[in-house]
Design an enzyme around this catalytic site. Sequence first.
Site, mmCIF file in Angstrom:
data_model
loop_
_atom_site.group_PDB
_atom_site.id
_atom_site.type_symbol
_atom_site.label_atom_id
_atom_site.label_comp_id
_atom_site.label_asym_id
_atom_site.label_seq_id
_atom_site.Cartn_x
_atom_site.Cartn_y
_atom_site.Cartn_z
ATOM 1 N N ASP A 164 0.808 -1.224 0.000
ATOM 2 C CA ASP A 164 0.000 0.000 0.000
ATOM 3 C C ASP A 164 0.847 1.283 0.000
ATOM 4 O O ASP A 164 0.441 2.295 -0.593
ATOM 5 C CB ASP A 164 -0.913 0.032 1.227
ATOM 6 C CG ASP A 164 -2.187 -0.788 1.054
ATOM 7 O OD1 ASP A 164 -2.517 -1.161 -0.093
ATOM 8 O OD2 ASP A 164 -2.863 -1.061 2.063
ATOM 9 N N TYR A 168 -4.266 9.207 -1.815
ATOM 10 C CA TYR A 168 -4.150 7.881 -1.199
ATOM 11 C C TYR A 168 -3.570 8.001 0.213
ATOM 12 O O TYR A 168 -4.089 7.433 1.177
ATOM 13 C CB TYR A 168 -3.256 6.984 -2.076
ATOM 14 C CG TYR A 168 -3.262 5.551 -1.620
ATOM 15 C CD1 TYR A 168 -4.210 4.671 -2.122
ATOM 16 C CD2 TYR A 168 -2.369 5.093 -0.675
ATOM 17 C CE1 TYR A 168 -4.240 3.356 -1.680
ATOM 18 C CE2 TYR A 168 -2.397 3.795 -0.228
ATOM 19 C CZ TYR A 168 -3.333 2.933 -0.739
ATOM 20 O OH TYR A 168 -3.373 1.642 -0.292
ATOM 21 N N HIS A 178 -0.794 -0.618 -5.645
ATOM 22 C CA HIS A 178 -1.813 0.176 -6.343
ATOM 23 C C HIS A 178 -1.116 1.213 -7.216
ATOM 24 O O HIS A 178 -0.198 1.891 -6.754
ATOM 25 C CB HIS A 178 -2.701 0.939 -5.348
ATOM 26 C CG HIS A 178 -3.489 0.065 -4.425
ATOM 27 N ND1 HIS A 178 -4.504 -0.764 -4.855
ATOM 28 C CD2 HIS A 178 -3.433 -0.089 -3.077
ATOM 29 C CE1 HIS A 178 -5.027 -1.389 -3.805
ATOM 30 N NE2 HIS A 178 -4.391 -1.011 -2.719
HETATM 31 FE FE1 FEO Z 1 -4.712 -1.913 2.746
HETATM 32 FE FE2 FEO Z 1 -4.583 -1.949 -0.642
HETATM 33 O O1 FEO Z 1 -5.030 -2.563 1.056
#
Ligand code: FEO
Length: 389
Positions: A164, A192, A223
């Site tokens: 993350d 984010y 991500h």
């Molecule tokens: Fe904490 Fe992308 O999950």
Amino acid sequence: MMNNIEIAKGIYSVGAVDWTMRDFHGYGTPRGITYNAYLIVDEKICLIDTVKAPFAPELLERISQIVDPAKIDYIVCNHTEPDHASALPIIMEKAPQAKVVLTSQGKDSIVKHYNKEYDFQVVKEGDSLDLGEKQLKFITMPMLHWPDSMATYLTGEEILFSNDAFGQHISTTKRFDDENEIHDIMQEAAKYYANILMPYSRLVGTALTKAETVNIKMIAPSHGVIWRSHIGDILKKYEQWGSGYHDDTVVIIYDTMWGATEDMARRILEGVAASGAKGKLHRLKTSAMSDIINDVLEAGGVILGSSTQHNTVLATMGGFLTYIEGLKPANKIGAAFSAHGWAGGAIKAMEESLKRAGIAVENPGLAVKWLASKDEQDACFQFGLEFAK
Ligand code: FEO
């Protein structure tokens, strides 16, 4: 479906792009999401993270373009949240020999949340794993984003698979920072951080110190895009955000019943602008909370306004107060304003909430009854001006 992409020799991006996802547990994702996973082909075959369960067939297909999934020796589970690990049970059906490499908290999560027992290899800070020519080193990053979180560093290619941390919610066919508009990437990285990692800011410095002990040629998060040309930029931003950096921006966040509180908000904004500071204005009915928090991240001040309803704030403001109390933005000052008819209460609710969020409330709140008179309008302007100064 996109094919896998070789990001370095023998290392492939095999995750999935969720182009149509617009909500990530309450976080607005207008640009979609990616669930990145990476396959390392060495003497041993290693998969770094998986994807959200509905995308498991895509992941398997991309892996199969490179190797038979049954040949996977290790699956590193950097973080067990379902966006990265809910496909694990499906992948394990195709790779039953694989060892699952994770922290002890990660093991608990897989056992209890997914009700699965695998051949676990529990790792801790500094442990390493030989893949053949290359080696993995594990760097624990508790609470970035869950207690189980860790990053995995690949020697040789010097890639940090950060999960993350350093992620962004943005769908793109291009996998690297320098293949995209960097302004968009940095904006999504900030959003984010603000919405996912901000409550754990005090832990970011420790994580960065650990990351700085290794050379990094790429940061490959779970991500968004892979950082290879702007590594210094994103590390610097994390350092700033983690230390509570702010500029002179004042964000005014309000909702209004019949327009009186909105009128106050606009006049307060004029006062902020007159001070020379940068002002931003969000109405809770028209701005997504995740976008508002993105603006709060680097702001020095937050002014909240709500009409008074039932002796407290409007429900939209109530939801926002809950959100900001959890996120606890560091190093901000705050204030509150409200229009009311026969009884107040909203200012008290907002001020108490700001304090619970760790935001310093120094200026007394500003209330008007019904619509602001000319003098009260001037007082709103002055309120914004003084606050911004
Ligand atoms: Fe904490 Fe992308 O999950």
